[in-house]
Design a protein around this motif. Structure first.
Motif, PDB file in Angstrom:
ATOM      1  N   HIS A 187       1.566  27.661 -51.726  1.00 23.50           N
ATOM      2  CA  HIS A 187       0.828  26.282 -51.665  1.00 23.50           C
ATOM      3  C   HIS A 187       1.085  25.586 -50.714  1.00 23.50           C
ATOM      4  N   ALA A 188       0.421  25.978 -49.609  1.00 24.45           N
ATOM      5  CA  ALA A 188       0.735  25.350 -48.360  1.00 24.45           C
ATOM      6  C   ALA A 188      -0.059  23.966 -48.674  1.00 24.45           C
ATOM      7  N   PRO A 189       0.643  23.079 -47.648  1.00 25.74           N
ATOM      8  CA  PRO A 189      -0.138  21.628 -47.862  1.00 25.74           C
ATOM      9  C   PRO A 189      -1.451  21.587 -47.584  1.00 25.74           C
ATOM     10  N   ALA A 190      -2.211  20.857 -48.173  1.00 26.35           N
ATOM     11  CA  ALA A 190      -3.871  20.936 -48.204  1.00 26.35           C
ATOM     12  C   ALA A 190      -4.164  20.443 -46.698  1.00 26.35           C
ATOM     13  N   GLY A 191      -5.009  20.880 -46.200  1.00 22.58           N
ATOM     14  CA  GLY A 191      -5.557  20.636 -44.712  1.00 22.58           C
ATOM     15  C   GLY A 191      -4.949  21.076 -43.553  1.00 22.58           C
ATOM     16  N   MET A 192      -3.736  21.791 -44.021  1.00 18.51           N
ATOM     17  CA  MET A 192      -2.857  22.550 -42.933  1.00 18.51           C
ATOM     18  C   MET A 192      -3.998  23.665 -42.316  1.00 18.51           C
ATOM     19  N   ASP A 193      -4.135  23.827 -40.836  1.00 20.43           N
ATOM     20  CA  ASP A 193      -4.805  24.696 -40.239  1.00 20.43           C
ATOM     21  C   ASP A 193      -4.144  26.367 -40.599  1.00 20.43           C
ATOM     22  N   GLY A 194      -4.964  27.253 -40.802  1.00 20.23           N
ATOM     23  CA  GLY A 194      -4.642  28.486 -41.212  1.00 20.23           C
ATOM     24  C   GLY A 194      -3.521  29.072 -39.977  1.00 20.23           C
ATOM     25  N   LEU A 195      -4.277  28.926 -38.769  1.00 24.41           N
ATOM     26  CA  LEU A 195      -3.364  29.667 -37.698  1.00 24.41           C
ATOM     27  C   LEU A 195      -1.855  29.008 -37.534  1.00 24.41           C
ATOM     28  N   VAL A 196      -1.939  27.470 -37.653  1.00 25.02           N
ATOM     29  CA  VAL A 196      -0.700  26.856 -37.855  1.00 25.02           C
ATOM     30  C   VAL A 196       0.260  27.369 -39.009  1.00 25.02           C
ATOM     31  N   ARG A 197      -0.395  27.556 -40.095  1.00 25.80           N
ATOM     32  CA  ARG A 197       0.323  28.247 -41.452  1.00 25.80           C
ATOM     33  C   ARG A 197       0.951  29.498 -41.017  1.00 25.80           C
ATOM     34  N   ALA A 198       0.301  30.431 -40.272  1.00 27.12           N
ATOM     35  CA  ALA A 198       0.624  31.498 -39.790  1.00 27.12           C
ATOM     36  C   ALA A 198       1.884  31.616 -38.867  1.00 27.12           C
ATOM     37  N   GLY A 199       1.860  30.821 -37.959  1.00 25.26           N
ATOM     38  CA  GLY A 199       2.919  30.512 -36.920  1.00 25.26           C
ATOM     39  C   GLY A 199       4.064  30.011 -37.695  1.00 25.26           C
ATOM     40  N   LEU A 200       3.969  29.147 -38.533  1.00 28.14           N
ATOM     41  CA  LEU A 200       5.220  28.406 -39.489  1.00 28.14           C
ATOM     42  C   LEU A 200       5.859  29.579 -40.222  1.00 28.14           C
ATOM     43  N   ALA A 201       4.840  30.249 -40.821  1.00 22.99           N
ATOM     44  CA  ALA A 201       5.553  31.488 -41.729  1.00 22.99           C
ATOM     45  C   ALA A 201       6.168  32.383 -40.992  1.00 22.99           C
TER      46      ALA A 201
END
Length: 373
Positions: A187-201
């Motif tokens: 449940h990543a924060p709403a509005g977070m870019d998917g590529l940024v989410r992948a890098g953070l993960a």
């Protein structure tokens, strides 16, 4: 006396990552453009060619994610496992070892089933698949469960010259920390870019380092899963692991700097987005090679060739125009097809006569043949 903070997970507000969105905006746009180009190029392929392109990427992914950790897998074993998993022809291929099959299982599970829930049980199953014998090399390790109580350190150098690159969070509380990560991933924060989410993960998981071994490969599989979720595609069309291998030194350097720093991870995300853009750009070549290979076999669909000749040609075609250094010569053909020198010389000459190969410009010991693209 309070111990000074050394690692990112020791920060008081861990894991509340921060980054400069405005600073990342140009890199994010470049990565999205490169990503869109490779997805657009893939649409030129029919379903069978698309599967072939995916197979090439998957082979590259398996080889390179292991090579990052210093493990060199046998290319034929990886090709065989990929072919078996994707339902492609496997005639003449060796039976892959269980560990290779396990790695390909993980890579496919992360992407083909990217819409299924990530759980600690799933992560443990992935880690167990990497080590089917319960050993990492000669050493017994915990498989299918989180690491033990011993401190988890990343160290290089010989005895007396050790350099500590990283110390992971202690075992106490690791289960809860991993669950926090899983909840965020789900449940990543709403509005977070998917590529940024992948890098953070990627950064978050490898920082937790929850297993005794295999954490890097699992982090890259999770990154592929996040990218597949972002693209809504069940198959990867570019290999981030291959790009990380090309930048292996800077990969470990940026990880170490980030893990020793605060919670502003702008530098890490900038590096990560640059690699996504480079990996997607490189994949355009893979798609182009797949099209060129299809055209080659269309021209030669009625050319009489034996199994050895087809195997050699496919290896050259898979490598691309510049991928098989020096082309193929008698010695390389003998090694690849396990045949005699006389047979190798004759079969290479036949392929030249039939228009499949052309001689290189080099003579003497450097003489060889390349595909007549």
């Amino acid at each position: 006396m309070q111990t000074p903070q050394t690692w990112i997970w020791q920060q008081a507000d861990w894991p509340q990552f921060r980054w400069n969105e405005a600073g990342l905006s140009p890199l994010l746009a470049q990565a999205r453009l490169a990503q869109g180009k490779v997805l657009g190029a893939a649409r030129l392929l029919d379903s069978s060619l698309n599967l072939e392109a995916v197979a090439s990427i998957l082979v590259e992914d398996g080889l390179t994610t292991s090579a990052i950790e210093g493990e060199q897998l046998d290319v034929d074993a990886v090709r065989s496992s990929v072919a078996r998993h994707l339902g492609l022809p496997t005639a003449g291929m060796p039976a892959p070892p269980r560990a290779v099959d396990g790695l390909i299982d993980i890579l496919l599970d992360a992407t083909q089933r990217h819409d299924q829930a990530l759980t600690s049980e799933r992560l443990c199953a992935w880690q167990a698949a990497l080590f089917p014998t319960g050993r990492s090399g000669l050493h017994p390790i915990r498989v299918g469960e989180l690491r033990g109580e011993a401190p988890m350190q990343v160290i290089s150098g010989g005895v007396g010259r050790e350099h500590v690159h990283y110390i992971a969070p202690p075992r106490d509380g690791l289960d809860a920390q991993l669950q926090t990560f899983i909840d965020w991933f789900t449940h990543a924060p709403a509005g977070m870019d998917g590529l940024v989410r992948a890098g953070l993960a990627h950064l978050w998981f490898v920082t937790l380092h929850p297993f005794e071994d295999g954490n890097g490969r699992l982090a890259r599989a999770l990154t592929d899963m996040a990218l597949s979720q972002d693209e809504r595609q069940p198959m990867r069309l570019f290999s981030l692991s291959a790009q990380i291998l090309r930048e292996r030194e800077s990969y470990y350097a940026i990880l170490e700097r980030t893990q020793r720093g605060g919670l502003d991870v702008t530098e890490w995300l900038a590096w990560f987005l640059a690699q996504v853009a480079a990996a997607a750009s490189a994949a355009e070549t893979t798609v182009a090679n797949t099209l060129a290979k299809a055209r080659f076999w269309l021209r030669h669909q009625n050319t009489p060739l034996n199994t050895r000749q087809r195997k050699a040609l496919n290896r050259l075609l898979d490598a691309g125009p510049d991928g098989f250094e020096g082309g193929i010569n008698t010695r390389k053909y003998m090694s690849l097809t396990k045949t005699s020198r006389t047979t190798a010389y004759r079969e290479l000459a036949e392929m030249v006569e039939k228009g499949c190969l052309v001689p290189t410009d080099k003579g003497g010991r450097s003489s060889g043949y390349v595909v007549a693209w």
